[in-house]
Scaffold this motif. Structure first.
Motif, PDB file in Angstrom:
ATOM      1  N   GLN A  20       0.807  -1.215   0.000  1.00  0.00           N
ATOM      2  CA  GLN A  20       0.000   0.000   0.000  1.00  0.00           C
ATOM      3  C   GLN A  20       0.846   1.274   0.000  1.00  0.00           C
ATOM      4  O   GLN A  20       0.320   2.362  -0.154  1.00  0.00           O
ATOM      5  N   LEU A  21       2.143   1.154   0.216  1.00  0.00           N
ATOM      6  CA  LEU A  21       3.015   2.330   0.217  1.00  0.00           C
ATOM      7  C   LEU A  21       3.324   2.755  -1.217  1.00  0.00           C
ATOM      8  O   LEU A  21       3.595   1.902  -2.064  1.00  0.00           O
ATOM      9  N   PRO A  22       3.312   4.072  -1.492  1.00  0.00           N
ATOM     10  CA  PRO A  22       3.645   4.523  -2.852  1.00  0.00           C
ATOM     11  C   PRO A  22       5.127   4.307  -3.146  1.00  0.00           C
ATOM     12  O   PRO A  22       5.959   4.345  -2.238  1.00  0.00           O
ATOM     13  N   PRO A  23       5.481   4.076  -4.411  1.00  0.00           N
ATOM     14  CA  PRO A  23       6.894   3.918  -4.760  1.00  0.00           C
ATOM     15  C   PRO A  23       7.648   5.217  -4.500  1.00  0.00           C
ATOM     16  O   PRO A  23       7.094   6.308  -4.607  1.00  0.00           O
ATOM     17  N   LEU A  24       8.907   5.092  -4.156  1.00  0.00           N
ATOM     18  CA  LEU A  24       9.750   6.246  -3.855  1.00  0.00           C
ATOM     19  C   LEU A  24      11.009   6.144  -4.708  1.00  0.00           C
ATOM     20  O   LEU A  24      11.849   5.274  -4.489  1.00  0.00           O
ATOM     21  N   GLU A  25      11.107   7.008  -5.694  1.00  0.00           N
ATOM     22  CA  GLU A  25      12.243   6.986  -6.616  1.00  0.00           C
ATOM     23  C   GLU A  25      13.240   8.075  -6.250  1.00  0.00           C
ATOM     24  O   GLU A  25      12.860   9.225  -6.042  1.00  0.00           O
ATOM     25  N   SER A 106      11.763  -6.772  12.385  1.00  0.00           N
ATOM     26  CA  SER A 106      10.552  -5.981  12.650  1.00  0.00           C
ATOM     27  C   SER A 106       9.355  -6.471  11.852  1.00  0.00           C
ATOM     28  O   SER A 106       8.285  -5.863  11.905  1.00  0.00           O
ATOM     29  N   ARG A 107       9.558  -7.520  11.087  1.00  0.00           N
ATOM     30  CA  ARG A 107       8.499  -8.134  10.284  1.00  0.00           C
ATOM     31  C   ARG A 107       7.901  -7.187   9.244  1.00  0.00           C
ATOM     32  O   ARG A 107       6.690  -7.174   9.006  1.00  0.00           O
ATOM     33  N   VAL A 108       8.765  -6.385   8.639  1.00  0.00           N
ATOM     34  CA  VAL A 108       8.335  -5.560   7.513  1.00  0.00           C
ATOM     35  C   VAL A 108       8.122  -6.525   6.348  1.00  0.00           C
ATOM     36  O   VAL A 108       9.045  -7.265   5.982  1.00  0.00           O
ATOM     37  N   PRO A 109       6.932  -6.564   5.765  1.00  0.00           N
ATOM     38  CA  PRO A 109       6.695  -7.507   4.658  1.00  0.00           C
ATOM     39  C   PRO A 109       7.710  -7.319   3.527  1.00  0.00           C
ATOM     40  O   PRO A 109       8.075  -6.187   3.189  1.00  0.00           O
ATOM     41  N   ARG A 110       8.165  -8.398   2.983  1.00  0.00           N
ATOM     42  CA  ARG A 110       9.177  -8.366   1.923  1.00  0.00           C
ATOM     43  C   ARG A 110       8.767  -7.436   0.772  1.00  0.00           C
ATOM     44  O   ARG A 110       9.579  -6.678   0.260  1.00  0.00           O
ATOM     45  N   SER A 111       7.491  -7.486   0.378  1.00  0.00           N
ATOM     46  CA  SER A 111       7.032  -6.674  -0.750  1.00  0.00           C
ATOM     47  C   SER A 111       6.989  -5.183  -0.410  1.00  0.00           C
ATOM     48  O   SER A 111       6.831  -4.359  -1.295  1.00  0.00           O
ATOM     49  N   TRP A 112       7.129  -4.815   0.849  1.00  0.00           N
ATOM     50  CA  TRP A 112       7.100  -3.412   1.260  1.00  0.00           C
ATOM     51  C   TRP A 112       8.500  -2.814   1.396  1.00  0.00           C
ATOM     52  O   TRP A 112       8.666  -1.597   1.361  1.00  0.00           O
ATOM     53  N   ASP A 114      11.267  -2.191  -0.181  1.00  0.00           N
ATOM     54  CA  ASP A 114      11.847  -1.196  -1.088  1.00  0.00           C
ATOM     55  C   ASP A 114      11.031   0.091  -1.139  1.00  0.00           C
ATOM     56  O   ASP A 114      11.449   1.063  -1.761  1.00  0.00           O
ATOM     57  N   ARG A 115       9.860   0.099  -0.510  1.00  0.00           N
ATOM     58  CA  ARG A 115       8.993   1.283  -0.537  1.00  0.00           C
ATOM     59  C   ARG A 115       8.918   2.015   0.808  1.00  0.00           C
ATOM     60  O   ARG A 115       8.329   3.081   0.883  1.00  0.00           O
ATOM     61  N   VAL A 129      10.443   5.087   8.518  1.00  0.00           N
ATOM     62  CA  VAL A 129       9.085   5.615   8.698  1.00  0.00           C
ATOM     63  C   VAL A 129       8.088   4.477   8.904  1.00  0.00           C
ATOM     64  O   VAL A 129       8.060   3.520   8.142  1.00  0.00           O
ATOM     65  N   GLY A 130       7.306   4.632   9.958  1.00  0.00           N
ATOM     66  CA  GLY A 130       6.310   3.624  10.293  1.00  0.00           C
ATOM     67  C   GLY A 130       6.817   2.592  11.280  1.00  0.00           C
ATOM     68  O   GLY A 130       6.037   1.823  11.835  1.00  0.00           O
ATOM     69  N   TRP A 131       8.141   2.564  11.512  1.00  0.00           N
ATOM     70  CA  TRP A 131       8.682   1.570  12.418  1.00  0.00           C
ATOM     71  C   TRP A 131       9.419   2.206  13.593  1.00  0.00           C
ATOM     72  O   TRP A 131       8.912   2.209  14.696  1.00  0.00           O
TER      73      TRP A 131
END
Length: 156
Positions: A20-25, A106-112, A114-115, A129-131
């Motif tokens: 759900q996090l927007p990509p950050l380039e 911290s159990r940050v989902p793998r798919s999250w 990079d974002r 951010v968020g953790w």
């Protein structure tokens, strides 16, 4: 798409968005104090003088708001996503660890991973951010200015 996380398994069409996090380039400078608008994010930074600390500390907080010792940050802040070799010293730890290890622990989902936005100062990663914020970036003295930073989704 089949994805297995820490607490769930996802089965969805191949083009489904997993994070759900927007990509950050790239890397973006942050306006301190002030607002910074990035694709998907609105970042607000407010410098709070020492006499206002107690009032600010009583305000409700969430995972998208953090407070830092302003002088501990060491200069200009920027925002970026993770990079190979990143290290982070989480609040409460005496030493830095690999950011990858922090995210796994911290159990940050793998798919999250990079974002997840990272607030970075010349001293290193100040906030995942968020953790969690960095131990060296915490408010250490009631007599020092504090920086309050908030991330909000922005669908401009």
């Amino acid at each position: 798409l089949f994805d297995v996380g820490y607490a769930e398994a996802t089965l969805a069409p191949l083009d489904a968005e997993r994070c759900q996090l927007p990509p950050l380039e790239g890397e973006h400078g942050l306006n301190v104090p002030g607002e910074t608008f990035l694709p998907g994010w609105r970042v607000t930074a407010e410098v709070i003088e020492p006499q206002a600390h107690r009032k600010s500390a009583d305000e409700p907080s969430d995972s998208n708001t953090a407070r830092f010792g302003y002088d501990n940050l060491g200069g200009r802040l920027s925002l970026r996503s993770r990079a190979p070799g990143d290290r982070f010293q989480p609040l409460g730890m005496a030493q830095a660890k690999k950011l990858q290890d922090f995210m796994v622990d911290s159990r940050v989902p793998r798919s999250w991973r990079d974002r997840v936005p990272l607030v970075v100062s010349p001293r290193g990663i100040a906030w995942v951010v968020g953790w969690r914020i960095a131990d060296w970036a915490r408010v250490t003295n009631d007599g020092d200015a504090m920086l309050k930073m908030t991330f909000e989704s922005d669908d401009r």
